[in-house]
Design a protein around this motif. Structure first.
Motif, PDB file in Angstrom:
ATOM      1  N   GLY A   1      11.358 -10.771 -21.778  1.00 46.52           N
ATOM      2  CA  GLY A   1      11.165  -9.461 -21.165  1.00 46.52           C
ATOM      3  C   GLY A   1      11.368  -9.515 -19.663  1.00 46.52           C
ATOM      4  O   GLY A   1      11.958  -8.609 -19.068  1.00 46.52           O
ATOM      5  N   ALA A   2      10.893 -10.603 -19.052  1.00 47.94           N
ATOM      6  CA  ALA A   2      11.115 -10.786 -17.616  1.00 47.94           C
ATOM      7  C   ALA A   2      12.592 -11.015 -17.334  1.00 47.94           C
ATOM      8  O   ALA A   2      13.166 -10.417 -16.417  1.00 47.94           O
ATOM      9  N   LEU A   3      13.203 -11.864 -18.128  1.00 46.12           N
ATOM     10  CA  LEU A   3      14.595 -12.245 -17.897  1.00 46.12           C
ATOM     11  C   LEU A   3      15.556 -11.072 -18.083  1.00 46.12           C
ATOM     12  O   LEU A   3      16.544 -10.949 -17.351  1.00 46.12           O
TER      13      LEU A   3
ATOM     14  N   THR B   1      13.355  -9.191 -13.938  1.00 49.09           N
ATOM     15  CA  THR B   1      14.081  -9.953 -12.918  1.00 49.09           C
ATOM     16  C   THR B   1      15.407  -9.293 -12.525  1.00 49.09           C
ATOM     17  O   THR B   1      15.734  -9.233 -11.328  1.00 49.09           O
ATOM     18  N   PRO B   2      16.208  -8.786 -13.473  1.00 50.86           N
ATOM     19  CA  PRO B   2      17.437  -8.105 -13.055  1.00 50.86           C
ATOM     20  C   PRO B   2      17.181  -6.912 -12.136  1.00 50.86           C
ATOM     21  O   PRO B   2      17.946  -6.668 -11.198  1.00 50.86           O
TER      22      PRO B   2
ATOM     23  N   GLY C   1       3.234 -13.728 -15.116  1.00 51.17           N
ATOM     24  CA  GLY C   1       4.560 -13.122 -15.252  1.00 51.17           C
ATOM     25  C   GLY C   1       5.667 -14.140 -15.031  1.00 51.17           C
ATOM     26  O   GLY C   1       5.728 -14.770 -13.967  1.00 51.17           O
ATOM     27  N   ALA C   2       6.533 -14.305 -16.017  1.00 53.36           N
ATOM     28  CA  ALA C   2       7.637 -15.264 -15.887  1.00 53.36           C
ATOM     29  C   ALA C   2       8.608 -14.860 -14.787  1.00 53.36           C
ATOM     30  O   ALA C   2       9.375 -15.693 -14.288  1.00 53.36           O
ATOM     31  N   TRP C   3       8.563 -13.596 -14.378  1.00 55.29           N
ATOM     32  CA  TRP C   3       9.484 -13.121 -13.337  1.00 55.29           C
ATOM     33  C   TRP C   3       9.257 -13.832 -12.005  1.00 55.29           C
ATOM     34  O   TRP C   3      10.197 -13.971 -11.213  1.00 55.29           O
TER      35      TRP C   3
END
Length: 330
Positions: free
Chosen positions: A205-207, A211-212, A47-49
């Motif tokens: 999608g993570a950004l 993440t928000p 997950g990039a988050w």
């Protein structure tokens, strides 16, 4: 004594618990160093988050927060019980994020909601035994769609169990599932861009979604998560494509199209060469694929939707996408 933050990740969607403040964030504000462990499935492992969260914490609390990714692709809560000592407790965390619901819900694995709850309770007990002050944050994740959703017919029950457990223990819950449902209902075409393989959100999608929600729920300043350049999910999916013809750390258009042709076959349950609406139950995404509106999706229609990501990443129009040689927790 420092407080430990453990994130158990299974399903994602942010809900603010009864406790308005997050202890590890308060500790960071007080100048204390904090160790944060993220624990769960591939939605965390690649997950990039995770990298984006680390970047935001670094921006606001330089040198104070260490985020350790203890997740594993393909894992469920039974794996989590067995791996807890090595992947979580060994790091002596102040906070732990936990999510395993999305894989517990896979029908063929035969992990009931009751068993998943039992496994989660075992992990919670052992974390708090090591450090009674450790902060545990539970998460629900995205909505699996297409064949990945068909494989998880009772996913809502597993996510609800996480909500109930968070409420019962007084833990913070980050309910990403609610956020993803909103995207799915309002912008199905965007949903499939963010999550092209039907279950793993890519960097954007993570950004834009994960993440928000985390920043909001944790009470952090917005920061600039885009400073993170980690793209583990992209690298994992594209490395899978790379192995289809020749493994050389680059994906040709032929390899890319072969991957999505195989993905099409996963959706085509009755193997008639077309995807019917009952094989892809999410109406908005199905209509997005069904360009001619004939209530059936052909391979050509399917491939046209997925051409977007190849063109996006083949920035020099060479017909080849290069892959970073990263290590994967998968």
């Amino acid at each position: 004594m420092k407080n430990m933050l453990i994130f158990l990740c299974c399903s994602f969607s942010l809900c603010v618990s009864a406790n308005p403040k997050v202890q590890f964030v308060e500790n960071l504000k007080a100048g204390e160093k904090q160790t944060i462990v993220t624990f769960g499935t591939s939605l965390t492992a690649v997950g990039a988050w995770v990298g984006q969260l680390q970047v935001v914490l670094n921006q606001q609390f330089p040198g104070q927060a260490k985020v350790v990714n203890g997740a594993q692709g393909g894992a469920n809560s039974s794996w989590g019980k067995g791996a807890l000592d090595k992947k979580v407790l060994a790091h002596k965390p102040d906070t732990v994020f936990i999510e395993f619901a999305i894989n517990d819900a896979v029908e063929r694995r035969k992990v009931s909601v009751e068993k998943a709850q039992e496994n989660l309770e075992d992990m919670i007990r052992r974390i708090l035994k090591q450090n009674p002050q450790c902060e545990i944050i539970l998460m629900t994740m995205n909505v699996p769609v297409g064949h990945t959703g068909v494989q998880r017919p009772k996913i809502a029950d597993y996510y609800q169990m996480y909500r109930d457990e968070a409420k019962r223990h007084g833990f913070k819950l980050i309910d990403h599932n609610a956020s993803w449902k909103k995207v799915l209902e309002e912008s199905p075409e965007l949903y499939i861009q963010y999550m092209p393989d039907c279950i793993h959100p890519l960097y954007d999608g993570a950004l834009k979604v994960i993440t928000p929600k985390m920043i909001q729920s944790l009470g952090l300043e917005p920061g600039n998560a885009a400073k993170s350049e980690e793209t583990p999910c992209f690298n994992y999916i594209y490395r899978t494509m790379d192995r289809l013809i020749e493994a050389n750390w680059q994906v040709t258009r032929e390899e890319y199209e072969l991957f999505w042709a195989n993905h099409f076959k996963m959706q085509d349950a009755n193997k008639d060469g077309l995807i019917q609406s009952n094989e892809y139950p999410e109406e908005g995404i199905f209509k997005h694929f069904d360009a001619n509106g004939d209530q059936a999706v052909s391979l050509e229609e399917y491939q046209k939707v997925y051409a977007y990501n190849f063109n996006k990443y083949d920035k020099k129009n060479t017909g080849v996408i290069m892959i970073k040689k990263d290590k994967f927790n998968y």
